[in-house]
Motif scaffolding. Structure first.
Motif, short mmCIF file in Angstrom:
data_model
loop_
_atom_site.label_atom_id
_atom_site.label_comp_id
_atom_site.label_asym_id
_atom_site.label_seq_id
_atom_site.Cartn_x
_atom_site.Cartn_y
_atom_site.Cartn_z
N HIS A 174 10.59 5.94 2.93
CA HIS A 174 9.28 5.29 3.07
C HIS A 174 8.28 6.26 3.69
O HIS A 174 8.37 6.60 4.87
CB HIS A 174 9.45 4.05 3.96
CG HIS A 174 8.33 3.06 3.85
ND1 HIS A 174 8.50 1.73 4.11
CD2 HIS A 174 7.03 3.21 3.51
CE1 HIS A 174 7.35 1.09 3.95
NE2 HIS A 174 6.43 1.97 3.59
N HIS A 182 3.90 7.84 3.15
CA HIS A 182 2.61 7.73 2.45
C HIS A 182 1.85 9.04 2.46
O HIS A 182 1.90 9.81 3.43
CB HIS A 182 1.76 6.63 3.10
CG HIS A 182 2.37 5.27 2.96
ND1 HIS A 182 2.22 4.51 1.83
CD2 HIS A 182 3.17 4.55 3.79
CE1 HIS A 182 2.89 3.37 1.97
NE2 HIS A 182 3.48 3.38 3.15
N HIS A 185 1.19 3.06 -1.77
CA HIS A 185 0.87 1.67 -2.13
C HIS A 185 0.39 1.58 -3.58
O HIS A 185 -0.43 2.39 -4.02
CB HIS A 185 -0.24 1.14 -1.22
CG HIS A 185 0.20 0.97 0.20
ND1 HIS A 185 1.06 -0.03 0.60
CD2 HIS A 185 -0.11 1.66 1.33
CE1 HIS A 185 1.26 0.06 1.90
NE2 HIS A 185 0.57 1.09 2.37
N GLU A 202 5.24 1.41 -3.27
CA GLU A 202 5.34 0.23 -2.41
C GLU A 202 4.40 -0.84 -2.99
O GLU A 202 3.21 -0.59 -3.15
CB GLU A 202 4.95 0.57 -0.96
CG GLU A 202 5.07 -0.64 -0.02
CD GLU A 202 4.91 -0.29 1.45
OE1 GLU A 202 4.39 0.80 1.77
OE2 GLU A 202 5.31 -1.12 2.29
N ASP A 217 8.07 5.18 7.27
CA ASP A 217 6.76 4.61 6.91
C ASP A 217 5.63 5.47 7.50
O ASP A 217 4.69 4.94 8.09
CB ASP A 217 6.68 3.16 7.43
CG ASP A 217 5.66 2.33 6.67
OD1 ASP A 217 4.99 2.86 5.77
OD2 ASP A 217 5.53 1.13 6.99
N HIS A 232 2.39 7.78 7.95
CA HIS A 232 1.04 7.87 7.38
C HIS A 232 0.29 9.12 7.83
O HIS A 232 -0.77 9.45 7.30
CB HIS A 232 0.21 6.65 7.77
CG HIS A 232 0.67 5.38 7.14
ND1 HIS A 232 1.80 4.71 7.54
CD2 HIS A 232 0.14 4.65 6.12
CE1 HIS A 232 1.94 3.61 6.80
NE2 HIS A 232 0.95 3.56 5.94
ZN ZN Z 1 4.39 1.68 3.85
#
Ligand code: ZN
Ligand code: ZN
Length: 225
Positions: free
Chosen positions: A6, A8, A39, A72, A196, A198
């Motif tokens: 996961h 981004h 996303h 995602e 996750d 970013h």
């Molecule tokens: Zn995410």
């Protein structure tokens, strides 16, 4: 193998980094399988470009890390969800979010979503034990259903500025609760681990390594894509 499934990039509005930057951070952090999962609504109509870029980077980095091209998918609102004819089967896997929301457009039908996705599906950052209780199902039966449909459950070990340095409580609960671990182990459901990320400066791959080692120690199945 240490998997982080996961992350981004600038393909998500909330992300900022070039894929190469986070791939290098994953390599440096000892991650062996690294999934980029921007996303769906951030990628938007750039799906081909995103897919082709990541596919070419798989080749570039193949001696250093196994790169996966994920997506995602938001199910919170119709306008953020997939278009009716939108094909995501080319992706290595898909993370689905908001399964536990009252408004989720898939209305709890995770097996139906997996069929529609046409690729490996994982449930992102969701307190599944709480959700299963809410819908009145038996946890072991529910996790078995996920296992039968090849759906994995993500342990989201995020700790970063985008999320206000909050830690997901369900993941802490799972670490402490042997009964939950037993149910998951018995059901045969696969577990994924994701940071996750970013912002590359916030990346803490050691959290992924720690969770992966914990699962291994407990004899819990880790997803292998
Ligand atoms: Zn995410
Ligand atoms: Zn998410």
């Amino acid at each position: 193998m240490i998997h982080d499934l996961h992350s981004h990039t600038y393909y998500s509005a909330c992300g900022r980094d070039k894929p190469e930057v986070i791939i290098q951070a994953a390599i440096d952090g000892g991650i062996e399988v690294f999934g980029i999962s921007d996303h769906n609504y951030g990628i938007g109509d750039r799906k081909r470009e995103y897919y082709e870029l990541l596919t070419s980077l798989k080749e570039v980095y193949k001696d250093r890390i196994k790169l996966l091209c994920g997506i995602e998918v938001c199910t919170l609102r119709r306008d953020l969800y997939l278009k009716d004819d939108e094909d995501i089967s080319c992706f290595d896997y898909c993370l689905v979010e908001n399964l536990d929301s009252e408004e989720s457009v898939i209305n709890g039908d995770i097996a139906g979503f997996a069929k529609r996705a046409g690729t490996k599906v994982g449930i992102a950052h969701t307190n599944l034990f709480r959700y299963i209780k809410k819908i009145g199902k038996d946890p072991l039966e529910y996790f078995k259903m996920l296992a039968d449909n090849g759906i994995f459950w993500e342990m989201n070990v995020n700790y970063d500025s985008i999320h206000g340095f909050r830690i997901h409580q369900y993941y802490l609960d799972f670490l402490k609760n042997e009964e939950m671990q037993d149910i998951v182990r018995k059901s045969g459901v696969e577990i994924g681990v994701g940071f996750d990320g970013h912002r590359v400066e916030d990346y803490l791959p050691e959290r992924v390594v720690h969770m992966s080692n914990f699962l291994k120690e407990k004899g819990i199945q880790i997803v292998d894509i």
